[in-house]
Design a protein around this motif. Structure first.
Motif, mmCIF file in Angstrom:
data_model
loop_
_atom_site.group_PDB
_atom_site.id
_atom_site.type_symbol
_atom_site.label_atom_id
_atom_site.label_comp_id
_atom_site.label_asym_id
_atom_site.label_seq_id
_atom_site.Cartn_x
_atom_site.Cartn_y
_atom_site.Cartn_z
ATOM 1 N N CYS A 1 0.829 -1.202 0.000
ATOM 2 C CA CYS A 1 0.000 0.000 0.000
ATOM 3 C C CYS A 1 0.866 1.256 0.000
ATOM 4 C CB CYS A 1 -0.922 0.020 1.214
ATOM 5 S SG CYS A 1 -2.125 -1.327 1.224
ATOM 6 N N VAL A 2 0.406 2.285 -0.692
ATOM 7 C CA VAL A 2 1.115 3.563 -0.756
ATOM 8 C C VAL A 2 0.124 4.701 -0.521
ATOM 9 C CG1 VAL A 2 2.894 2.710 -2.331
ATOM 10 C CG2 VAL A 2 0.783 3.673 -3.262
ATOM 11 N N GLU A 3 0.668 5.856 -0.200
ATOM 12 C CA GLU A 3 -0.170 7.039 0.003
ATOM 13 C C GLU A 3 -0.743 7.515 -1.334
ATOM 14 O OE1 GLU A 3 -1.177 8.736 2.542
ATOM 15 O OE2 GLU A 3 -0.049 7.867 4.216
ATOM 16 N N SER A 4 -1.995 7.957 -1.296
ATOM 17 C CA SER A 4 -2.636 8.469 -2.503
ATOM 18 C C SER A 4 -3.134 9.887 -2.266
ATOM 19 C CB SER A 4 -3.820 7.573 -2.888
ATOM 20 O OG SER A 4 -4.570 8.152 -3.925
ATOM 21 N N ASN A 5 -2.815 10.774 -3.200
ATOM 22 C CA ASN A 5 -3.302 12.150 -3.109
ATOM 23 C C ASN A 5 -4.767 12.260 -3.512
ATOM 24 O OD1 ASN A 5 -0.752 13.088 -2.323
ATOM 25 N ND2 ASN A 5 -0.077 13.271 -4.461
ATOM 26 N N ASP A 6 -5.214 11.344 -4.365
ATOM 27 C CA ASP A 6 -6.599 11.393 -4.842
ATOM 28 C C ASP A 6 -7.593 10.961 -3.766
ATOM 29 O OD1 ASP A 6 -5.674 12.227 -7.314
ATOM 30 O OD2 ASP A 6 -5.495 10.176 -8.070
ATOM 31 N N PHE A 7 -7.246 9.835 -3.084
ATOM 32 C CA PHE A 7 -8.161 9.303 -2.090
ATOM 33 C C PHE A 7 -7.891 9.859 -0.690
ATOM 34 C CE2 PHE A 7 -8.431 6.103 -5.438
ATOM 35 C CZ PHE A 7 -9.798 5.871 -5.491
ATOM 36 N N GLY A 8 -6.711 10.422 -0.520
ATOM 37 C CA GLY A 8 -6.371 10.934 0.801
ATOM 38 C C GLY A 8 -6.105 9.836 1.809
ATOM 39 N N GLY A 9 -5.661 8.694 1.338
ATOM 40 C CA GLY A 9 -5.368 7.563 2.227
ATOM 41 C C GLY A 9 -4.478 6.571 1.521
ATOM 42 N N LEU A 10 -4.467 5.331 1.992
ATOM 43 C CA LEU A 10 -3.628 4.295 1.411
ATOM 44 C C LEU A 10 -4.369 3.546 0.307
ATOM 45 C CD1 LEU A 10 -2.032 2.780 4.648
ATOM 46 C CD2 LEU A 10 -0.943 4.300 2.992
ATOM 47 N N VAL A 11 -3.658 3.275 -0.779
ATOM 48 C CA VAL A 11 -4.207 2.495 -1.887
ATOM 49 C C VAL A 11 -3.194 1.425 -2.273
ATOM 50 C CG1 VAL A 11 -5.598 4.396 -2.791
ATOM 51 C CG2 VAL A 11 -3.263 4.067 -3.632
#
Length: 203
Positions: A137-147
């Motif tokens: 899992c990595v940080e996502s700017n779109d979802f504002g969480g882990l994807v």
């Protein structure tokens, strides 16, 4: 064994990230060859994430069935019985029905042994990479969480991702456990009888 060693060496001496030198590009090409990435198609990792994962899970499931049920030995018995058929012994033509049955069963047996060998050697590293990608899992700017790194449209530890992890948790530990005896003999199922799987002294 040689191919497996080659794969491991590409990890140990693989190209550093962000290096655009000629040596790094050559190392990257060798890395792709070792991991069976022969063709560089223009596709989205997000698009093939689930199909690729389903194929890997299917391969592991079939391997487990063969190892636990002794399907390779069952194919040996089928071929032996086909050779003993009175019809086979009476036929004189190689394309007669019983001869065709023997050829079909022999080909199926060969495929079974080859499948086990591939699952125990050259396919291990590529499959583990796919499995690791499903749990990374990595940080996502779109979802504002882990994807999921290979599928940014799947949020980590949400229902869809939990289902994926549950399937992997059911298959991967058992696959890696049963892989050990086959890996020792370079995937040759002849040296790993099914009854040995349930014999503690064997382990």
């Amino acid at each position: 064994v040689i191919i497996t060693a080659f794969q491991l060496l590409t990890f140990a001496f693989g190209p550093p990230p962000g290096d655009d030198t000629d040596d790094a590009k050559t190392a990257t090409r060798m890395h792709h060859v070792a991991l069976l990435k022969y063709f560089n198609f223009d596709y989205s990792r997000e698009t093939i994430f689930l199909p690729e994962l389903m194929v890997v899970c299917g391969i592991m499931a079939v391997f487990l069935l063969i190892a636990l049920l002794g399907l390779d030995e069952f194919m040996d018995r089928c071929v032996a019985r086909a050779y003993d058929l009175p019809m086979y012994k009476a036929e004189r033509l190689s394309f007669a029905p019983a001869h065709l049955l023997v050829k079909f069963l022999s080909a199926l047996r060969g495929f079974t042994y080859l499948f086990v060998q591939l699952c125990s050697t050259v396919l291990v590293v590529p499959m583990v990479q796919v499995i690791a990608g499903a749990a990374h899992c990595v940080e996502s700017n779109d979802f504002g969480g882990l994807v999921v790194s290979n599928a940014p449209h799947i949020e980590c530890l949400h229902p869809k991702h939990i289902q994926i992890l549950a399937v992997l948790l059911a298959l991967v530990p058992l696959y890696l456990f049963l892989l050990a005896p086959f890996a020792v003999v370079a995937g040759d199922a002849l040296y790993v009888p099914a009854e040995c799987m349930f014999e503690w002294r064997f382990w």
